[in-house]
Design a protein around this motif. Sequence first.
Motif, PDB file in Angstrom:
ATOM      1  N   UNK A  87       0.817  -1.274   0.046  1.00 16.54           N
ATOM      2  CA  UNK A  87      -0.112   0.099  -0.031  1.00 16.54           C
ATOM      3  C   UNK A  87       0.716   1.096   0.025  1.00 16.54           C
ATOM      4  N   UNK A  88       0.729   2.179   0.928  1.00 16.30           N
ATOM      5  CA  UNK A  88       1.270   3.410   0.846  1.00 16.30           C
ATOM      6  C   UNK A  88       2.925   3.140   1.430  1.00 16.30           C
ATOM      7  N   UNK A  89       3.804   2.872   0.466  1.00 10.07           N
ATOM      8  CA  UNK A  89       5.176   2.607   0.803  1.00 10.07           C
ATOM      9  C   UNK A  89       5.728   3.176  -0.458  1.00 10.07           C
ATOM     10  N   UNK A  90       6.632   4.061  -0.571  1.00  5.51           N
ATOM     11  CA  UNK A  90       6.879   4.683  -1.558  1.00  5.51           C
ATOM     12  C   UNK A  90       8.299   4.178  -2.317  1.00  5.51           C
ATOM     13  N   UNK A  91       9.144   3.785  -1.462  1.00  9.74           N
ATOM     14  CA  UNK A  91      10.353   3.013  -1.938  1.00  9.74           C
ATOM     15  C   UNK A  91      10.091   1.540  -2.193  1.00  9.74           C
TER      16      UNK A  91
ATOM     17  N   UNK B  80       5.376   4.399   7.962  1.00  8.62           N
ATOM     18  CA  UNK B  80       4.655   5.521   7.398  1.00  8.62           C
ATOM     19  C   UNK B  80       5.865   6.487   6.907  1.00  8.62           C
ATOM     20  N   UNK B  81       7.036   6.334   7.370  1.00  4.99           N
ATOM     21  CA  UNK B  81       8.088   7.134   7.007  1.00  4.99           C
ATOM     22  C   UNK B  81       8.553   6.847   5.556  1.00  4.99           C
ATOM     23  N   UNK B  82       8.231   5.866   5.084  1.00  2.28           N
ATOM     24  CA  UNK B  82       8.717   5.622   3.576  1.00  2.28           C
ATOM     25  C   UNK B  82       7.385   6.160   2.778  1.00  2.28           C
TER      26      UNK B  82
END
Length: 433
Positions: A188-192, A324-326
């Motif tokens: 889900x909301x993980x950018x890297x 959540x920091x990703x």
Amino acid sequence: MTPQDMTPQDMAPEEMHALVERLYPICRSITGDGVRETLGVIGERLPLTVTEVPTGTQVLDWTVPKEWNIRDAYVKDASGRRVIDFRASNLHVVGYSVPVSGVFTLEELRPRLHTLPEQPSLVPYRTSYYAETWGFCLSQDALDGLGDGPYEVLVDSSLADGSLTIAEHVLPGELPDEVVISCHVCHPSLANDNLAGVAVATALAGRLAAMGTRRYTYRFLFMPGTIGAITWLALNRDRAGLVRHGLTLACAGDRGPLTYKRSRRGDAGIDRAVTHVLRDRPHTVLDFSPYGYDERQFCSPGFNLPFGGLTRTPYAGYPEYHTSADDPAFVTPQAMADTLDVLWRAVGVLEGERTYLNLSPYGEPQLGRRGLYGSLGGRSDTKQAQMAMLWVLNLSDGDHSLLDIAERSALPFEAVEAAARALATAGLVKETG
């Protein structure tokens, strides 16, 4: 035409980052509408062939699971305030949580609340794909601020027969032999991990499409991790032998140096190509292990495909991993551009790799009268071109490939390839393989 001949037709680094930002809010899992929505966005840039594999399908030793979708989820305090809110971040819900509706005290909820006490401000990413349960994730700071309750709890989700979704983008080449690039679209909301990988793969596919003529056929796989790769292998078991080079791409946008994980074979063409390209920048090369991303599926002993893995900082190697920091601020356009450049150069090696035979092997042929020595002696690029020609002539015995020559001479592959083509044009070498 090879990559060395081209002016790349790029997604700009900022465009790759914008794609990460666009995909970031979508709630993805190993199945469901979030995966389809994600593939729809990628499909705006790349034509995709989408395969839906029904729940219950046997795929090697696994079975395609039920499809999971979620509409809303929350924990509300007595005032009606959402103290845990899926709408604020899809990480707040344990992936694959079954439906639940009820009232609970904090004591009753605690076993289902997941935090990171050592990183108290961050929300962890947790899933429960193959065991029917439910739960929430929140920061330790938020948990410490909760009272005894009671709390209204809702998980508005469904877990039902459906399908697992796989998408492929194929660029035909002169050969049916394939280069496969695989990246996972289940988080889900993980950018890297792994939207940056998706964005870089999309950009690479665009560059390759602009080549026009390609030696190899290129296949890009966008699919859930583990079960997606296993499903693809099960569906393509009879044609897996066409894979000549393969690479899983993940964690492509953080600020760390690049890391390459060798295939199970250890000396496959993709291993040599990527490690050759990496030698001129900070990097780490790891030997194969049967843990990590989907290279372990492609390298399982029954298939033993030549599949390596490319990341920047490896999985679990940075504190933002699976938290959540990703987020999109964690990945940079510059890092994604650097990852793309390495992939592009590695493609250049794969496309340009050939073996030649010296047609004038007795003594050094006179290069000057053939116009093969530059007139500006002393220029570094001219000196490199001259040295590349001499190395190609010396090692083109039908046994040494251009990559062999580049590795032994410590010259860039593109310089060796350019020298070989110039020598072939002059009739001094001929291609034998």
